[in-house]
Scaffold this motif. Structure first.
Motif, PDB file in Angstrom:
ATOM      1  N   THR A  48       0.821  -1.216   0.000  1.00  0.00           N
ATOM      2  CA  THR A  48       0.000   0.000   0.000  1.00  0.00           C
ATOM      3  C   THR A  48       0.855   1.266   0.000  1.00  0.00           C
ATOM      4  O   THR A  48       0.330   2.365   0.128  1.00  0.00           O
ATOM      5  CB  THR A  48      -0.949   0.024   1.223  1.00  0.00           C
ATOM      6  N   TRP A  81      -2.423   4.676   8.745  1.00  0.00           N
ATOM      7  CA  TRP A  81      -3.702   3.962   8.702  1.00  0.00           C
ATOM      8  C   TRP A  81      -3.810   3.036   7.497  1.00  0.00           C
ATOM      9  O   TRP A  81      -4.751   2.272   7.364  1.00  0.00           O
ATOM     10  CB  TRP A  81      -4.873   4.955   8.705  1.00  0.00           C
ATOM     11  N   LEU A  82      -2.822   3.115   6.602  1.00  0.00           N
ATOM     12  CA  LEU A  82      -2.890   2.300   5.387  1.00  0.00           C
ATOM     13  C   LEU A  82      -2.169   0.973   5.515  1.00  0.00           C
ATOM     14  O   LEU A  82      -2.202   0.141   4.613  1.00  0.00           O
ATOM     15  CB  LEU A  82      -2.323   3.084   4.203  1.00  0.00           C
ATOM     16  N   CYS A  83      -1.486   0.772   6.623  1.00  0.00           N
ATOM     17  CA  CYS A  83      -0.799  -0.507   6.816  1.00  0.00           C
ATOM     18  C   CYS A  83      -1.849  -1.598   6.954  1.00  0.00           C
ATOM     19  O   CYS A  83      -2.766  -1.498   7.757  1.00  0.00           O
ATOM     20  CB  CYS A  83       0.074  -0.469   8.063  1.00  0.00           C
ATOM     21  N   ALA A  84      -1.728  -2.655   6.132  1.00  0.00           N
ATOM     22  CA  ALA A  84      -2.706  -3.738   6.166  1.00  0.00           C
ATOM     23  C   ALA A  84      -2.219  -4.902   7.028  1.00  0.00           C
ATOM     24  O   ALA A  84      -2.779  -5.982   6.979  1.00  0.00           O
ATOM     25  CB  ALA A  84      -2.993  -4.206   4.737  1.00  0.00           C
ATOM     26  N   SER A  85      -1.162  -4.691   7.779  1.00  0.00           N
ATOM     27  CA  SER A  85      -0.583  -5.726   8.652  1.00  0.00           C
ATOM     28  C   SER A  85      -0.218  -6.985   7.874  1.00  0.00           C
ATOM     29  O   SER A  85      -0.383  -8.091   8.353  1.00  0.00           O
ATOM     30  CB  SER A  85      -1.556  -6.100   9.792  1.00  0.00           C
ATOM     31  N   CYS A  86       0.313  -6.813   6.668  1.00  0.00           N
ATOM     32  CA  CYS A  86       0.658  -7.991   5.864  1.00  0.00           C
ATOM     33  C   CYS A  86       2.029  -8.522   6.211  1.00  0.00           C
ATOM     34  O   CYS A  86       2.397  -9.623   5.814  1.00  0.00           O
ATOM     35  CB  CYS A  86       0.581  -7.678   4.376  1.00  0.00           C
TER      36      CYS A  86
END
Lengths: 655, 132, 289, 137
Positions: free
Chosen positions: B38, B68-73
């Motif tokens: 992201t 807030w854009l971190c998708a914890s992938c």
């Protein structure tokens, strides 16, 4: 036996005011005269001066002294001076000891009274030690003036040439059929861009022709025993299945051989035959048969090479040969390898054909390489229009691969990009880097040259490399703008980390220590960089850590000069303050053997065959005294640091 | 001119404590940004966010949209050569904001049709990461 | 029949019934009973990495304790559940988290030694049943179906905590499809993120993530995608309606294709619950009448 | 007690701690002069018995100084010391000698300041402990 009471003289130095300013010297002299069992106590302004030394000499003669204590500065400064002084008038130098009352007394306190007390006590401890000091003679060891150099890359070759030129015989050993090492695989070298083969080949030939150098290629170390100056090394020369005395290297057999297998020299980019020569300029210029790939040796059919060899040199019944060598010193020049493919999963290395490592790209660039110097990519032989170079692939990466900087990649990547640009004028070389490290002569200028010639540097590490159609997609970032970057490349070159070629097993065989990555550890990182802690073993080149060619060569000459220094005499002296064994007391329990870090102790049966005891191999003992502390019965005693002495010293310090 | 250190050392301590990461370990190679799915929409990108934190520009990062854009992938943490997990840092930064009772997501913001379509898992995860 | 504790999780009881039912049914056929926990609660859907966030770990640990009544293994299907349950257990039982662990056990008022191993159904298929064995049970060979196995993030990373498969090059699901007769398709985005929960906050960002993955899958020549996670499924399947390019690529749960190969009843396969209708593809390949 | 000057024996190794002590001297650092240094080649030469011997002969404290782990001039001598001292400390307790009267420190040739601080602090701590009671008897 005469009275074993020592005749000790004590000389207390004022060192100007350095000692006398804090320590009340007349009081020290008075107390020593009263309290210590000594013949004479004299003070002097400067004991190390000529008059001071003369005073010592005169007093020795006059009072018939047999032992001397000099209370002065640290023994690291003047112990040799005073030992020389006393031996000039017939006293064994090991019966002269220094009491350090300057660095460890007068300089570290302002309290004169306490300083005087402390100085007296320090001198007393040394008097107690001297009381039981024995006269010692340095141990003499014979030296076999012949060296073994393991690894025949540029470092090994240079070491061998230097030692040989100084007049000593050298055996230059390599596991491959030819000498030359990695340098023979390189195209051009930074920062001057001269051709690697052109500067290496003459050295290889010189090594071959040098009367003092014996080449042992296709050979490995089987075992080693002995010690500094006197090693016995068993070498296994692998079966070549070719009689090298008859072979001329004409290559007829190679042309006829029907079996192909990936070529190690070209890092799998091309195929070689089962009977092969490592590369055209191989030294010795001979072929070998790689048995597991030979149709006759494996399946019993073929023998084409034998049929066509004009010289009858093929020898299918060849066996491994074991040779025992006697050498006085060994130089490790085992070099480096590149990081394994498995460690770079997200870069697709080993999986994607058009992702190659630095050495593979050297072969691609090389005029004698798989594409004869034309830059083509492995998958389809197309000329790559855009080449991405990824630096720090596995270097500076403590989490996933190697923590250290591989040091040579910044420069060789710049070189490869420049050479690519020279071959493919319209090509676009792009280098992803974290930092460009150009510490070296002409290196920063070379980096400038790369940017001048159109190499694009992007500051950021690559995260992922994958294929899309016939392109290789590189995901990187430009940390200077904060942009994520995607490059559609034709070829990707990974500057993979260097790692030591020597295995753990090999190091254990030679009893050499390695750091956590497997690089050999030097005796001292700054002051003894080419020596190891094991006497008689020296280090040359990249086996000690990442190095470029000039550094490897410089270190090789350093190692050679250490060997030459060792060989200047046919004997060498060894510190005599070593441990001994009192056979009567020794119970043969062997505890000291495990404790000894130098394997200097061994279990033997006494001459009368009645009991087990321990023998000290004197030349191996370095005198740490660990055995003396460990011996449960007090049979192991370090000379001039006997139990009795240390206990008396403790008493002297507490009186 | 960039004014260094906003004298919010307490916040730095919080970030390191909550994330379990040492900010100074990062040597700005940018591999996190390079691999982040992201990052194209992030401001600042992961490596820049860590740099700003190293410089003490805590507010700038806490007020940014990027966190807030971190998708914890976890691609960043997986590949980081220095063992710095930006995903954990982003989690810590969001936690600091959220614990100050500043919610990032409200139900009204979400499309009603979407609520009935999307899997529960999406909402639970989102509310975990975006609300106080 | 061998019983293994089974944890469905929130979405499998509602939106992703097809993932759940196919798994139970296929397991039954293969001789394993997925025995649902007597009571269970939400795993938390996403693992909290905030170091002091003990509260978030209570729920997953409770499920793991509950599993002990049935077996030392707890099977999950949803990649997110797998991630949360496995990581919670792994991290709570690290020596440095001793204090946390004791506090947690005090709170839960129970003893638990961390012995429940969270496994994914794929691991059951591989290790307990065996792909070779599975091969012999196939009724409808998936011959000719090119499947892109999409693993996503949550099963692969962090690899040191999950230890599921090679995080850069996973093959477990591909190997399963090969056993079913299908043709696994290699593509470089097997472990890239679909956008996950960012979907709720910034749908456009998440959709772009999914679109990149789909592009790579289509480039690789796949007929369809297989997923293990309801959120991946939604992002890749349903969000196709919002993508700038139309792919019309069916997206299955891996258990649906497994069910298809084992001739599971169509009602259970539940092929209607998709945004891109997969039936035409299956009919075209002769896998569905 | 106020005027109590503890007697301390210091077993220090030649290559690191003694060199560090020399550097403290060259740098004119000041520390209490109670410790009488006995320099040996390696800390591993020190048989734990010598320490007991020192206490028996009137020492109030014994200091042991060696090279840092990995820096031993004799490969691993300091590791031997590292193992021996804790065992001896346990024994001291049994003998009624406070284990704090024995201090082991790794001090390199460049750590003059550490040497000064360690000796100062150790001497102070022995002062606080007072004379070793077994010596009174």
């Amino acid at each position: 036996m005469k009275s074993d009471k020592k005749r000790i003289g004590v000389f207390v130095c004022h060192c100007g005011i350095n000692i006398a300013g804090t320590v009340n010297i007349p009081e020290v002299v008075k107390r020593l005269k009263e309290q210590a069992d000594v013949i004479e106590v004299i003070d002097h302004q400067y004991c190390c001066s000529d008059p001071g030394q003369n005073l010592i000499k005169e007093t020795i003669k006059e009072k018939k002294l047999d032992s001397v204590v000099v209370a002065c500065c640290s023994p690291t400064l003047h112990e040799p001076t005073f030992r020389k002084t006393v031996s000039s008038v017939g006293i064994n130098p090991y019966n002269c000891e220094i009491a350090n009352i300057r660095e460890q007394c007068s300089w570290v306190t302002d309290d004169k009274e306490k300083a005087t007390d402390k100085a007296t006590k320090i001198i007393k401890t040394i008097i107690k030690k001297v009381e039981h000091d024995e006269p010692l003679t340095p141990i003499t060891i014979p030296v076999t003036r012949k060296a073994l150099v393991i690894g025949a890359g540029v470092a090994g070759i240079q070491t061998a040439l230097d030692i040989a030129t100084a007049g000593y015989p050298v055996i230059l050993l390599d596991k491959n059929p030819s000498i030359g090492g990695h340098m023979s695989q390189l195209s051009e070298t930074f920062p001057t861009l001269d051709c690697s083969q052109c500067i290496l080949t003459p050295k290889m030939v010189e090594a071959k022709q040098h009367p003092n150098i014996t080449l042992m290629t296709y050979s490995e170390i089987e075992s080693i025993s002995g010690y500094l100056g006197n090693f016995k090394v068993k070498v296994r020369q692998k079966a070549k299945y070719v009689d090298w005395d008859k072979c001329t290297g004409c290559d007829v057999c190679v042309d006829k051989c029907p079996k192909k297998t990936p070529d190690e020299f070209n890092h799998g980019l091309t195929q070689r035959k089962a009977i092969y020569k490592m590369f055209p300029q191989a030294v010795p210029n001979r072929v070998v048969i790689d048995a597991p790939n030979c149709l006759y040796l494996e399946k019993g059919a073929c023998r084409l090479c034998e049929k066509h060899c004009p010289f009858g040199a093929i020898k299918f019944d060849d066996q491994d040969q074991i040779t025992e060598l006697e050498v006085g010193a060994l130089v490790m020049a085992t070099g480096y390898e590149l990081l394994d493919k498995q460690m770079l999963g997200s870069y697709g290395f080993g999986k994607l054909k058009n992702v190659v490592d630095g050495l593979q790209f050297e072969r691609i660039l090389s005029a004698s390489g798989p594409f004869m110097g034309e830059v083509k990519r492995p998958s389809d032989g197309k000329i790559p229009e855009k080449v991405v170079f990824v630096q720090c692939a596995g270097s500076r990466d403590p989490e996933n691969a190697m923590a250290y900087c591989s040091k040579i990649c910044c420069m060789y990547t710049a070189k490869q990009a420049i050479l690519y640009k020279h071959r493919v004028h319209h090509g676009e070389p792009i280098i992803f880097y974290i930092d460009v490290r150009t510490g070296g002569k002409g290196f920063e200028e070379f980096y400038k040259r790369a940017t001048d010639e159109g190499v694009l540097y992007i500051r950021g590490k690559v995260s992922k490399i994958f294929e899309k159609g016939d392109k290789v997609i590189v995901w990187g970032a430009d940390t200077l703008t904060g942009k994520k970057i995607e490059v559609e490349a034709d070829l990707v070159v990974l500057s993979t980390a260097m790692k030591p070629a020597a295995t753990k097993e090999f190091a254990q065989l030679l009893k050499l220590t390695q750091d956590e990555y497997g690089w050999f550890t030097e005796a001292h990182p700054k002051l003894r960089p080419v020596e190891t802690l094991a006497g008689g073993f020296f280090l040359a080149g990249a086996c000690q850590g990442p190095k470029d060619i000039p550094e490897a060569v410089a270190q090789s000459s350093g190692a050679a000069s250490k060997v030459i220094g060792l060989f200047t005499s046919d004997t060498l002296e060894h510190l005599p303050v070593i441990a001994g064994v009192n056979e009567d007391m020794c119970s043969g329990c062997g505890i000291c053997i495990d404790v000894c870090p130098y394997k200097a102790r061994e279990l033997v049966t006494t001459e009368d065959g009645k009991k087990r005891t321990v023998k000290v191999i004197e030349v191996l003992c370095e005198g740490c005294g660990a055995c003396s502390a460990a011996c449960p019965v007090g049979a192991a005693q370090q000379k001039n640091f006997k139990d009795q002495q240390i206990q008396d010293m403790v008493k002297g310090g507490l009186e | 001119m960039l004014e260094l250190i906003e004298s919010l050392q307490e916040i730095k301590k919080d970030i390191e404590l909550l994330s379990g990461q040492t900010l100074s370990d990062c040597y700005q190679c940018g591999e996190c940004t390079a691999g982040c799915p992201t990052a194209f929409a992030m401001e600042p990108v992961p490596s820049q966010a860590i740099r700003l934190l190293q410089l003490g520009k805590f507010n700038e990062v806490l007020n940014s949209t990027g966190i807030w854009l971190c998708a914890s992938c976890n691609v960043c943490g997986e590949r980081c050569p220095r063992g710095v997990d930006y995903g954990k840092i982003a989690d810590a930064l969001r936690t600091i904001v959220l614990r100050n009772k500043l919610t990032h997501l409200t139900l009204e913001k979400i499309d009603k049709q979407f609520i009935s379509d999307a899997p529960q898992q999406a909402f639970i995860a989102a509310f975990r990461k975006y609300t106080t | 029949m061998k019983q293994i504790a089974y944890y469905p999780g929130c979405t499998l009881y509602t939106k992703s019934k097809n993932l759940d039912l196919c798994a139970r049914e296929t397991a039954q056929i293969l001789g394993v009973e997925l025995k649902e926990l007597e009571t269970w609660n939400c795993c938390g859907a996403i693992y909290s990495t905030v170091q002091d966030d003990l509260a978030n770990q209570v729920a997953p640990i409770r499920n793991l304790i509950e599993a002990q009544k049935i077996s030392n293994k707890l099977v999950t299907l949803c990649a997110a559940c797998y991630n949360v349950l496995k990581r919670s257990n792994h991290n709570l039982f690290l020596p440095e988290n001793d204090i946390y662990r004791r506090r947690m056990m005090n709170f839960l008022d129970t003893e638990y030694d961390g012995k429940t191993e969270t496994v994914h159904y794929l691991e059951v298929l591989k290790n307990d049943i065996g792909f070779e064995n599975l091969k012999t049970k196939v009724k409808t060979n998936l011959d000719g179906l090119k499947v892109a196995s999409y693993y996503g993030c949550l099963m692969l990373r962090p690899s040191d905590e999950l230890n599921f498969d090679d995080p850069d090059n996973p093959t477990m699901m591909d190997d399963m499809f090969a056993a079913l007769g299908a043709e696994p398709v290699e593509f470089p985005f097997k472990g890239e993120c679909c956008g996950g929960y960012v979907l709720v906050d910034k749908p456009d960002v998440a959709t772009r993530c999914s679109q990149t993955i789909l592009e790579s899958i289509v480039d690789a020549g796949a007929d369809c995608v297989a997923t293990t996670c309801p959120l991946c499924q939604y992002n890749i399947d349903n969000q196709q309606k919002l993508m700038s390019k139309q792919f019309n690529l069916p997206v299955f749960y891996f258990t649906q294709l497994l069910g298809l190969a084992l001739n599971v009843d169509q009602k259970i396969l539940n092929l209607d619950n998709h945004y891109i209708d997969p039936k035409p593809l299956l009919k075209q390949k002769g896998l569905l009448k | 007690m106020e005027n109590f000057e503890p007697k301390i024996i210091g077993f220090i190794c030649k290559w690191c701690t003694s060199a560090g002590a020399d550097l403290a001297g060259t740098s004119r650092m000041k520390y209490p002069p109670n410790m009488i240094p006995i320099t040996v080649f390696c800390s591993s030469r020190i048989d734990p018995q010598y320490i007991l011997w020192a206490f028996k002969n009137g020492a109030d404290g014994v200091f042991m100084g060696g090279c840092h782990p990995n820096d031993c001039h004799y490969q691993d001598g300091n590791y031997k010391t590292m193992k021996r001292i804790p065992i001896l400390k346990n024994l001291l307790k049994e003998l009624g000698i406070e284990p704090e009267r024995l201090r082991l420190a790794w001090i390199s040739a460049s750590e003059a300041d550490k040497f000064k601080k360690t000796i100062t602090e150790f001497t102070e701590s022995i002062k606080k402990l007072g004379p070793l009671s077994i010596n009174d008897k």
